[in-house]
Design an enzyme around this catalytic site. Structure first.
Site, PDB file in Angstrom:
ATOM      1  N   LYS A 179       0.843  -1.193   0.000  1.00 56.05           N
ATOM      2  CA  LYS A 179       0.000   0.000   0.000  1.00 56.05           C
ATOM      3  C   LYS A 179       0.880   1.244   0.000  1.00 56.05           C
ATOM      4  O   LYS A 179       1.454   1.621   1.013  1.00 56.05           O
ATOM      5  CB  LYS A 179      -0.920   0.047   1.222  1.00 56.05           C
ATOM      6  CG  LYS A 179      -1.984   1.129   1.048  1.00 56.05           C
ATOM      7  CD  LYS A 179      -2.508   1.708   2.332  1.00 56.05           C
ATOM      8  CE  LYS A 179      -1.703   2.848   2.880  1.00 56.05           C
ATOM      9  NZ  LYS A 179      -1.704   4.082   2.077  1.00 56.05           N
ATOM     10  N   GLY A 232       7.367   5.392   7.572  1.00 59.78           N
ATOM     11  CA  GLY A 232       6.483   6.544   7.726  1.00 59.78           C
ATOM     12  C   GLY A 232       6.752   7.225   9.050  1.00 59.78           C
ATOM     13  O   GLY A 232       7.867   7.159   9.572  1.00 59.78           O
ATOM     14  N   SER A 233       5.731   7.851   9.597  1.00 56.73           N
ATOM     15  CA  SER A 233       5.943   8.646  10.801  1.00 56.73           C
ATOM     16  C   SER A 233       5.889   7.804  12.079  1.00 56.73           C
ATOM     17  O   SER A 233       5.297   6.716  12.103  1.00 56.73           O
ATOM     18  CB  SER A 233       4.914   9.765  10.866  1.00 56.73           C
ATOM     19  OG  SER A 233       3.634   9.207  11.006  1.00 56.73           O
ATOM     20  N   THR A 236       2.240   7.099  13.324  1.00 56.40           N
ATOM     21  CA  THR A 236       1.560   6.000  12.632  1.00 56.40           C
ATOM     22  C   THR A 236       2.130   4.653  13.083  1.00 56.40           C
ATOM     23  O   THR A 236       1.388   3.688  13.267  1.00 56.40           O
ATOM     24  CB  THR A 236       1.695   6.144  11.102  1.00 56.40           C
ATOM     25  OG1 THR A 236       1.206   7.427  10.725  1.00 56.40           O
ATOM     26  CG2 THR A 236       0.932   5.081  10.362  1.00 56.40           C
ATOM     27  N   ALA A 237       3.430   4.606  13.307  1.00 54.66           N
ATOM     28  CA  ALA A 237       4.062   3.354  13.743  1.00 54.66           C
ATOM     29  C   ALA A 237       3.502   2.902  15.092  1.00 54.66           C
ATOM     30  O   ALA A 237       3.276   1.715  15.318  1.00 54.66           O
ATOM     31  CB  ALA A 237       5.572   3.535  13.838  1.00 54.66           C
ATOM     32  N   GLU A 254      10.497   1.883   9.972  1.00 55.90           N
ATOM     33  CA  GLU A 254      11.490   2.904   9.585  1.00 55.90           C
ATOM     34  C   GLU A 254      10.800   4.256   9.720  1.00 55.90           C
ATOM     35  O   GLU A 254       9.898   4.568   8.940  1.00 55.90           O
ATOM     36  CB  GLU A 254      11.921   2.694   8.126  1.00 55.90           C
ATOM     37  CG  GLU A 254      12.648   1.394   7.872  1.00 55.90           C
ATOM     38  CD  GLU A 254      14.036   1.358   8.479  1.00 55.90           C
ATOM     39  OE1 GLU A 254      14.570   2.431   8.822  1.00 55.90           O
ATOM     40  OE2 GLU A 254      14.575   0.256   8.626  1.00 55.90           O
ATOM     41  N   CYS A 288      13.764  11.452   5.158  1.00 55.09           N
ATOM     42  CA  CYS A 288      13.913  11.138   6.578  1.00 55.09           C
ATOM     43  C   CYS A 288      15.345  11.381   7.052  1.00 55.09           C
ATOM     44  O   CYS A 288      15.579  11.589   8.231  1.00 55.09           O
ATOM     45  CB  CYS A 288      13.506   9.694   6.827  1.00 55.09           C
ATOM     46  SG  CYS A 288      14.400   8.544   5.770  1.00 55.09           S
ATOM     47  N   GLU A 392      10.344  16.749  14.162  1.00 56.05           N
ATOM     48  CA  GLU A 392      10.656  16.587  12.749  1.00 56.05           C
ATOM     49  C   GLU A 392       9.798  17.567  11.950  1.00 56.05           C
ATOM     50  O   GLU A 392       8.579  17.556  12.045  1.00 56.05           O
ATOM     51  CB  GLU A 392      10.338  15.155  12.305  1.00 56.05           C
ATOM     52  CG  GLU A 392      10.698  14.915  10.865  1.00 56.05           C
ATOM     53  CD  GLU A 392      10.365  13.494  10.396  1.00 56.05           C
ATOM     54  OE1 GLU A 392       9.226  13.055  10.612  1.00 56.05           O
ATOM     55  OE2 GLU A 392      11.254  12.850   9.806  1.00 56.05           O
TER      56      GLU A 392
HETATM   57  P1  NAD Z   1       2.628   8.521   7.520  1.00 57.59           P
HETATM   58  O1  NAD Z   1       3.011   7.765   8.730  1.00 57.59           O
HETATM   59  O2  NAD Z   1       1.561   9.516   7.617  1.00 57.59           O
HETATM   60  O3  NAD Z   1       2.184   7.538   6.363  1.00 57.59           O
HETATM   61  C1  NAD Z   1       3.005   6.489   5.898  1.00 57.59           C
HETATM   62  C2  NAD Z   1       2.150   5.411   5.286  1.00 57.59           C
HETATM   63  O4  NAD Z   1       1.349   4.822   6.314  1.00 57.59           O
HETATM   64  C3  NAD Z   1       1.155   5.909   4.233  1.00 57.59           C
HETATM   65  O5  NAD Z   1       1.034   4.922   3.226  1.00 57.59           O
HETATM   66  C4  NAD Z   1      -0.121   6.032   5.022  1.00 57.59           C
HETATM   67  O6  NAD Z   1      -1.275   5.938   4.225  1.00 57.59           O
HETATM   68  C5  NAD Z   1      -0.011   4.850   5.956  1.00 57.59           C
HETATM   69  N1  NAD Z   1      -0.813   4.952   7.182  1.00 57.59           N
HETATM   70  C6  NAD Z   1      -1.223   6.080   7.825  1.00 57.59           C
HETATM   71  N2  NAD Z   1      -1.964   5.755   8.892  1.00 57.59           N
HETATM   72  C7  NAD Z   1      -2.020   4.408   8.952  1.00 57.59           C
HETATM   73  C8  NAD Z   1      -2.616   3.485   9.844  1.00 57.59           C
HETATM   74  N3  NAD Z   1      -3.340   3.891  10.890  1.00 57.59           N
HETATM   75  N4  NAD Z   1      -2.465   2.167   9.610  1.00 57.59           N
HETATM   76  C9  NAD Z   1      -1.724   1.747   8.555  1.00 57.59           C
HETATM   77  N5  NAD Z   1      -1.144   2.565   7.681  1.00 57.59           N
HETATM   78  C10 NAD Z   1      -1.282   3.890   7.872  1.00 57.59           C
HETATM   79  O7  NAD Z   1       3.964   9.173   6.966  1.00 57.59           O
HETATM   80  P2  NAD Z   1       4.128  10.134   5.697  1.00 57.59           P
HETATM   81  O8  NAD Z   1       3.640  11.483   6.097  1.00 57.59           O
HETATM   82  O9  NAD Z   1       3.575   9.481   4.484  1.00 57.59           O
HETATM   83  O10 NAD Z   1       5.696  10.158   5.510  1.00 57.59           O
HETATM   84  C11 NAD Z   1       6.542  11.022   6.182  1.00 57.59           C
HETATM   85  C12 NAD Z   1       7.185  10.338   7.359  1.00 57.59           C
HETATM   86  O11 NAD Z   1       7.885   9.187   6.935  1.00 57.59           O
HETATM   87  C13 NAD Z   1       8.225  11.198   8.037  1.00 57.59           C
HETATM   88  O12 NAD Z   1       8.099  11.066   9.433  1.00 57.59           O
HETATM   89  C14 NAD Z   1       9.538  10.602   7.584  1.00 57.59           C
HETATM   90  O13 NAD Z   1      10.626  10.826   8.412  1.00 57.59           O
HETATM   91  C15 NAD Z   1       9.205   9.168   7.505  1.00 57.59           C
HETATM   92  N6  NAD Z   1      10.145   8.460   6.647  1.00 57.59           N
HETATM   93  C16 NAD Z   1      11.034   7.574   7.214  1.00 57.59           C
HETATM   94  C17 NAD Z   1      11.959   6.915   6.435  1.00 57.59           C
HETATM   95  C18 NAD Z   1      12.945   5.937   7.009  1.00 57.59           C
HETATM   96  O14 NAD Z   1      13.460   5.114   6.261  1.00 57.59           O
HETATM   97  N7  NAD Z   1      13.247   5.950   8.290  1.00 57.59           N
HETATM   98  C19 NAD Z   1      11.979   7.147   5.049  1.00 57.59           C
HETATM   99  C20 NAD Z   1      11.095   8.062   4.522  1.00 57.59           C
HETATM  100  C21 NAD Z   1      10.168   8.697   5.323  1.00 57.59           C
END
Ligand code: NAD
Length: 488
Positions: A179, A232-233, A236-237, A254, A288, A392
């Site tokens: 996804k 992602g963030s 969310t994790a 990550e 990130c 961040e």
């Molecule tokens: P996000 O956490 O909002 O979303 C990431 C993904 O998770 C998207 O596909 C989103 O639809 C999905 N998601 C959101 N809520 C969810 C839930 N409740 N259950 C399951 N999936 C869900 O992050 P973003 O705004 O898309 O990306 C930016 C963030 O990602 C920043 O914090 C950035 O630092 C981080 N990031 C980390 C790395 C790394 O490798 N460490 C790399 C790139 C980005």
């Protein structure tokens, strides 16, 4: 209007080797114009269920193929993406707002390389064996794919990060339901069109599009998906950990960063300044690994600041499809407002904004007036406790502060909840080693930035994540190990 909606790009889910329409759709914006230009499936439980079933059905055949067979298919897929590199780069730039130059030179080449890399590395793994002569035993480990992997990726490096998960997952013999971010789904959909030609059997790679709350959670909560790889963030994790806890799922997380650059007074500024500009502002600061706290030793602080700001002002902001542009559009209006609000907060706290947002004026081409643009912004005299130094921001904003001693700067660099990456600039090898050893970060780059060997672990400490990805790490994550003892 009808005329308008006819021109929209409409994506479909890819399930069991077929494109399937969805009952409802969400709008996707072109960040450089502010127009809706694409409709993305708003998938829910039903679509996720179908995709998981397709992946489950495909697992017995895919997992029983030899690594060499899987490797050949992944190499073919890499070739096909590379053949269409320009089309992918154009699409990524339009969908995400990043510059065409960045998409051409970083995003898509890396997506291609992700497949090539894991196509190769899967051929080189060995398992362990020990002998226990006194007991008449040998022990050995055997590794097998886990099953259906759920892969969830963010919007900043769309195809790059999605393929960084798909490639090792399927190379190891798993089947996947992926996804991508609902804001950047186009290149994943384009990749699906190449899977059959590459020889990827139906159901091995399924892609469901939609929001995190609906599609993402349905995947996280599906009982037949034992493993979730998420980028992602941090927020969310945390939610994913909670939601997957009842199923004891294996998680790779990550997450975000608040990465320091530490610049000692013996640093080579000729190298350090351009690279620190890149580490702060590349991809609009939406990586990130981007630097957002720059600690400069007192002796060179004002010299550094003067030269850094002068160079930052030269970064050209504008139409991402213009190859001379350095900074494209931010992902969304909401995100732009969020990034801007940090600059305002810093000002309210008494920090000095030396260039960019609120200080310099931004002129945009006629077609980009409604895009989500912002100038590279440098802030000085920010307190370590300030939200700009703790949270961040994920935009083209970087804070520069002075420090005196090595001991002091290590402590300050470590005084955030994150621990993803750090850079250290010094020509003293002993110091570089000492500092690198003590920084709380999963990656430390000294006298460089973003130089990656995919063989080695990638990932963060503290709130920046759990687990690592890389040749060996991804192999371990995407396989289940068993220890077998044979007695004669
Ligand atoms: P996000 O956490 O909002 O979303 C990431 C993904 O998770 C998207 O596909 C989103 O639809 C999905 N998601 C959101 N809520 C969810 C839930 N409740 N259950 C399951 N999936 C869900 O992050 P973003 O705004 O898309 O990306 C930016 C963030 O990602 C920043 O914090 C950035 O630092 C981080 N990031 C980390 C790395 C790394 O490798 N460490 C790399 C790139 C980005």
């Amino acid at each position: 209007t009808m005329a308008h909606s006819k021109a929209l790009l409409v994506l479909e889910n890819f399930i069991g080797g077929k494109f399937v329409t969805c009952s409802s759709y969400i709008d996707s914006y072109n960040p450089s114009t502010g127009d809706v230009y694409c409709r993305v499936p708003d998938s829910g439980k039903e679509e996720v269920e179908a995709a998981v079933k397709a992946a489950k059905d495909a697992f017995p055949i895919w997992s029983s193929k030899s690594p060499l067979e899987r490797s050949r298919i992944l190499n073919k897929l890499a070739d096909l993406i590379e053949h269409d590199l320009e089309a992918f780069a154009q699409a990524e730039s339009k969908d995400q707002g990043k510059t065409i130059t960045f998409a051409r030179t970083v995003d898509i080449p890396r997506a291609v390389y992700n497949f090539r890399f894991f196509a190769s590395s899967i051929l080189h793994h060995t398992t362990e064996c020990t002998e226990m002569a006194t007991m008449g035993c040998v022990h050995y480990t055997s590794r097998a794919p886990v099953g259906v992997a759920g892969l969830i990726s963010p919007w900043n490096l769309p195809l790059y990060l999605l393929t960084w998960k798909i490639a090792p997952a399927v190379a190891c013999g798993n089947t996947v339901v992926a996804k991508p971010s609902e804001m950047t789904s186009v290149t994943a959909w384009m990749m699906c069109k190449l899977l059959e030609k590459a020889g990827v059997p139906h159901g091995v790679v399924n892609v469901v599009f939609g929001t995190g709350a609906k599609t993402g959670e349905a995947l996280v909560c599906h009982p037949d998906v034992p493993l979730i790889s998420f980028t992602g963030s941090t927020l969310t994790a945390q939610r994913i950990m909670e939601k997957s806890a009842p199923y004891c799922k294996r998680l790779s997380l990550e997450l975000g960063g608040k990465n320091p650059a530490i610049i000692f007074d013996d640093a080579d500024l000729i190298q350090c300044i351009p690279m620190t500009l890149r580490s702060s502002f590349a991809n609009q600061g939406e990586i990130c690994l981007c630097t957002s706290r720059i600690f400069v030793q007192r002796g060179i602080y004002s010299e550094f600041l003067k030269r850094f700001v002068a160079e930052a002002k030269k970064w050209k902001v504008g139409n991402p499809s213009d190859p001379t542009v350095d900074v494209g559009a931010l992902i969304s209006e909401e995100h732009l407002e969020k990034v801007r609000s940090y600059v305002k907060k810093a000002q309210a706290e008494g920090a000095r904004v030396l260039c960019g947002e609120g200080v310099d004026s931004l002129t945009l081409p006629a077609g980009n007036q409604k895009g989500y643009f912002m100038l590279p912004t440098v802030i000085a005299e920010v307190k370590d406790e300030s939200c700009c130094m703790q949270e961040e921001i994920f935009g083209p904003v970087t804070c520069v502060v002075a420090f005196d001693t090595e001991e002091e700067v290590i402590k300050r660099a470590n005084s955030v909840k994150y621990g993803l990456a750090a850079t250290v600039w010094s020509s003293n090898v002993g110091r570089v080693h000492r500092v690198a050893q003590r920084l709380q970060a999963g990656l430390v780059w000294t006298n460089c930035w973003l130089v990656r060997d995919l063989n080695l672990p990638f990932g963060g400490m503290k709130a920046s994540g759990i687990g690592r990805e890389g040749a060996k790490d991804s192999y371990e994550f995407f396989t289940e190990v068993k220890t077998i003892t044979i007695k004669h």
